[in-house]
Motif scaffolding. Structure first.
Motif, short mmCIF file in Angstrom:
data_model
loop_
_atom_site.label_atom_id
_atom_site.label_comp_id
_atom_site.label_asym_id
_atom_site.label_seq_id
_atom_site.Cartn_x
_atom_site.Cartn_y
_atom_site.Cartn_z
N UNK A 121 30.36 15.55 -37.40
CA UNK A 121 31.46 14.68 -37.83
C UNK A 121 32.22 15.36 -38.98
N UNK A 122 33.46 14.90 -39.19
CA UNK A 122 34.22 15.44 -40.33
C UNK A 122 33.57 14.96 -41.63
N UNK A 123 33.46 13.66 -41.77
CA UNK A 123 32.86 13.07 -42.97
C UNK A 123 31.92 11.95 -42.53
N UNK A 124 30.82 11.81 -43.23
CA UNK A 124 29.89 10.72 -42.91
C UNK A 124 29.50 9.99 -44.18
N UNK A 125 29.76 8.68 -44.21
CA UNK A 125 29.28 7.83 -45.30
C UNK A 125 28.18 6.93 -44.75
N UNK A 126 27.03 6.96 -45.40
CA UNK A 126 25.92 6.11 -44.99
C UNK A 126 25.85 4.94 -45.97
N UNK A 127 25.99 3.73 -45.44
CA UNK A 127 25.89 2.53 -46.27
C UNK A 127 24.47 2.01 -46.18
N UNK A 128 23.72 2.22 -47.25
CA UNK A 128 22.30 1.86 -47.25
C UNK A 128 22.06 0.67 -48.17
N UNK A 129 21.45 -0.39 -47.61
CA UNK A 129 21.10 -1.53 -48.46
C UNK A 129 19.69 -1.33 -49.02
N UNK A 145 17.14 7.30 -54.49
CA UNK A 145 17.73 6.18 -53.73
C UNK A 145 17.15 6.11 -52.31
N UNK A 146 16.67 7.24 -51.82
CA UNK A 146 16.14 7.27 -50.44
C UNK A 146 14.66 6.88 -50.36
N UNK A 147 14.07 6.63 -51.53
CA UNK A 147 12.63 6.30 -51.56
C UNK A 147 12.47 4.78 -51.73
N UNK A 148 11.85 4.13 -50.75
CA UNK A 148 11.69 2.67 -50.86
C UNK A 148 10.79 2.28 -52.04
N UNK A 149 11.13 1.18 -52.67
CA UNK A 149 10.30 0.69 -53.76
C UNK A 149 9.80 -0.73 -53.48
N UNK A 150 10.29 -1.33 -52.40
CA UNK A 150 9.92 -2.73 -52.15
C UNK A 150 8.81 -2.87 -51.11
N UNK A 151 8.40 -1.77 -50.49
CA UNK A 151 7.27 -1.82 -49.54
C UNK A 151 6.70 -0.42 -49.39
N UNK A 152 5.47 -0.35 -48.92
CA UNK A 152 4.80 0.94 -48.81
C UNK A 152 5.02 1.58 -47.45
N UNK A 153 4.69 2.88 -47.37
CA UNK A 153 4.85 3.62 -46.12
C UNK A 153 3.93 3.02 -45.06
N UNK A 154 4.52 2.74 -43.90
CA UNK A 154 3.70 2.31 -42.77
C UNK A 154 3.35 0.84 -42.76
N UNK A 208 27.73 18.79 -47.81
CA UNK A 208 28.90 18.31 -48.57
C UNK A 208 29.67 17.19 -47.87
N UNK A 209 29.52 17.09 -46.54
CA UNK A 209 30.31 16.06 -45.81
C UNK A 209 29.54 14.73 -45.67
N UNK A 210 28.33 14.65 -46.23
CA UNK A 210 27.52 13.43 -46.07
C UNK A 210 27.33 12.75 -47.43
N UNK A 211 27.63 11.45 -47.46
CA UNK A 211 27.60 10.72 -48.74
C UNK A 211 26.80 9.43 -48.58
N UNK A 212 25.96 9.17 -49.57
CA UNK A 212 25.17 7.94 -49.55
C UNK A 212 25.86 6.88 -50.41
N UNK A 213 26.10 5.72 -49.82
CA UNK A 213 26.66 4.61 -50.59
C UNK A 213 25.56 3.56 -50.71
N UNK A 214 25.13 3.32 -51.93
CA UNK A 214 24.02 2.39 -52.15
C UNK A 214 24.60 0.97 -52.27
N UNK A 215 24.55 0.22 -51.18
CA UNK A 215 25.19 -1.10 -51.21
C UNK A 215 24.28 -2.17 -51.83
N UNK A 216 23.10 -1.74 -52.31
CA UNK A 216 22.33 -2.70 -53.13
C UNK A 216 22.95 -2.73 -54.53
N UNK A 217 23.58 -1.60 -54.93
CA UNK A 217 24.25 -1.54 -56.24
C UNK A 217 25.69 -2.01 -56.16
N UNK A 218 26.38 -1.55 -55.12
CA UNK A 218 27.80 -1.90 -54.94
C UNK A 218 27.97 -2.50 -53.55
#
Ligand code: NAP
Length: 546
Positions: free
Chosen positions: A203-211, A320-329, A346-356
């Protein structure tokens, strides 16, 4: 070859769904000479593998553990090209099974079931399709899947967006050139993680909206050479035996050493090895304590968190990619391929929608509390109304006009996940609270179909026309299902296994639904066997009324 089996106004059995479960069920019924048909809403068979065509869609079970064990002609010839095969090949496999056993002639596509209404005097269901046709039948068998009702988000403006947008379930069948597109993916469950891993460099640009982030580990997929496939073919009996004795029906057996009995070095030695092994090894060949012991799970989760930090260049993004509300598995683990490395591009961006948080979808993009971003394509990887969602879409009316939707509004109640009191002769393959749902699906399905077909054989042999779970047996099963949830850390996960879905009214945060049986396949199989041996204790079996 006989021609298609016409849809008549009466059949001896109606199967709903032509996915993995429906294909197997119709084979068993028609092998017995039962006049049965399959009603399928899709334009072709395949269920999950027909619909989910998004890039990266593939097995998380080893391919060779996924085929039907009874389809021996195909086991002898089929060459799975990868250890974790992709959607196109998986669909081809199911089509090949249906064609080899000439099952298509019983299937009716593009047919949507609107209602099922029970007539206790006639001891039959009336199945009404959305096109107005009706079929009367004594037996309805649902094979409607677990994750078949997609749930797009309820943000304002979703319909206003002028670019392209779709839920992953509805990814178009025709090829889609992404190379010039600014793409948004909302959702980081198993599906989002597969899509993101696959399209990051296309893709040209990728924004991942992660809650909320999900725990994820490498799939470690690889091709299967012809020589390796020959060797796998020789081991099919052994492979199916291993699957039959493991809790989830996978080829992975747990490490039986006690977590607390081994040294820290021994734990790390195991985890370093498993991290590089294929599929669910990292989850299911682990110590059993990680499923039930919070402290053991925390130690293991810390290990995985460290592996994530090593793979993501920007430490802020890594956290931001590491869960804190539950354990692995705690819940089924999304398996990834280059997922974490995507965030180093450079074309991939994480948007943390728990913050915004996302405020709305606009004509041109997505507005969060801090910014407006423009897109050409929005992909909703926002999950499904799991298990009961497909039942809720049908008006199912049982004895005395009670509807299934009302009965299951707060939480489903079934007997063994195969039937529910008040809805006679409605049999479910992998229904709510069955032990087949969260497994390596075909392995679980074979258990369910075999048991239901055995019950129908029994009914036919003894002149039984009405089959209904007793209220007491159902209550006891529901209690047991709840107890099993209590034993597992899974109960603390906010996901489809616990009935959470922010996009479905009544399933939001704070609700808890008991959708699956967590006791494991061997225990579930033993319980089904015991019911058969007892002459179907817990089920009221009656003959025709005189
Ligand atoms: P999912 O696990 O329910 O994940 C949905 C994702 O979308 C979550 O990250 C969720 O965030 C996010 N989301 C939902 N609504 C949102 C909203 N309104 N705004 C922002 N984010 C939102 O669904 P899935 O990924 O489709 O997977 C479902 C199941 O399918 C899996 O557990 C697995 O069993 C199966 N599956 C298997 C495979 C395979 O490898 N064979 C592949 C795909 C799926 P929150 O967590 O914050 O709610």
């Amino acid at each position: 070859m006989p021609g298609p089996h016409a849809l008549a106004d009466r059949h001896e059995a109606v199967v709903i769904g032509a996915g993995v479960a429906g294909i197997h069920q119709i084979k068993e019924l028609t092998d017995r000479g039962i006049d049965a048909v399959v009603i399928e809403s899709g334009a072709d068979l395949g269920g999950t593998w027909f619909w989910n065509r998004y890039p990266g869609a593939r097995f998380d079970s080893e391919s060779y553990s996924y085929g039907y064990s009874w389809a021996t002609e195909i086991l002898e010839t089929w060459h799975w090209k990868e250890h974790f095969s992709g959607q196109p090949e998986n669909l081809r496999y199911l089509q090949t099974v249906a064609d080899t056993y000439d099952l298509r002639r019983f299937m009716h596509f593009d047919c949507h079931v609107e209602s099922l209404v029970w007539n206790d005097d006639a001891t039959e269901w009336t199945v009404t399709l959305t096109d107005g046709r009706t079929i009367r039948t004594p037996i309805v068998i649902t094979a409607i899947g677990l994750l078949t009702v997609p749930t797009p988000p309820r943000y304002p403006g979703v319909e206003r967006f002028t670019g392209r947008s779709f839920h992953t379930h509805d990814w178009p069948a025709e090829p889609l050139d992404l190379s010039e597109l600014r793409v948004a993916v909302i959702g980081t469950g198993a599906t989002g993680i597969q899509v993101i891993g696959e399209i990051q460099d296309k893709v040209a640009e990728l924004h991942v909206f992660q809650r909320r982030p999900n725990w994820s580990a490498p799939l470690n997929n690889a091709p299967i050479s012809p020589a390796e496939m020959d060797e796998i073919r020789d081991r099919y009996d052994e492979i199916f035996e291993v699957c039959a004795r493991t809790p989830g029906g996978f080829v992975h057996e747990p490490d039986r050493r006690g977590f607390w009995e081994v040294t820290e070095a021994e734990r790390f030695e195991l985890w370093d090895r498993l991290y590089d092994e294929p599929g669910f090894a990292i989850w299911l060949q682990n110590f059993v304590e990680i499923f039930i012991d919070e402290e053991a799970n925390r130690i293991f989760s810390d290990y995985i968190a460290e592996r994530i930090r090593q793979r993501v260049d920007d430490p802020t993004v890594a956290e931001k990619l590491i869960p804190t509300d539950h354990g692995f598995g705690y819940q089924r683990v999304p398996m990834e391929t280059n997922y974490f490395e995507a965030y180093n591009r450079p074309n991939v961006h994480l948007v943390d929608v728990s913050e915004t948080p996302i405020v709305e979808i606009t004509e041109t993009g997505i507005a969060t509390t801090d910014a407006h971003r423009e897109f050409d394509l929005i992909v909703y990887a926002t999950g499904f109304d799991a298990i009961t969602g497909a039942f809720d879409k049908i008006h199912v009316e049982g004895v005395d006009g009670v509807t299934l939707r009302d009965k299951w509004r707060d939480d489903p109640a079934t007997f063994m996940g195969v039937m529910t009191h008040g809805f006679p002769n409605l049999l479910m393959v992998a229904g709510p609270q069955s032990g087949n749902a969260s497994t390596n699906f075909p392995r679980g399905i074979e258990t369910g179909v075999a048991w239901l077909t055995g019950l129908l054989d029994h009914a036919r042999a003894h002149g039984i026309t009405r089959i209904e779970a007793t209220e007491e047996a159902e209550r006891a099963w529901v209690d047991h299902v709840k107890q099993m949830y209590e034993m597992m850390l899974l109960r603390k996960a906010k996901g489809w296994f616990t009935g959470y879905n922010s996009n479905v009214e009544g399933h939001e945060e704070g609700t808890m639904r008991h959708l699956i049986y967590n006791g494991g396949s061997p225990k579930y199989q033993a319980k089904l066997d015991a019911i058969t041996e007892s002459g179907y204790e817990g089920v009221t079996l009656t003959g025709p009324r005189h």
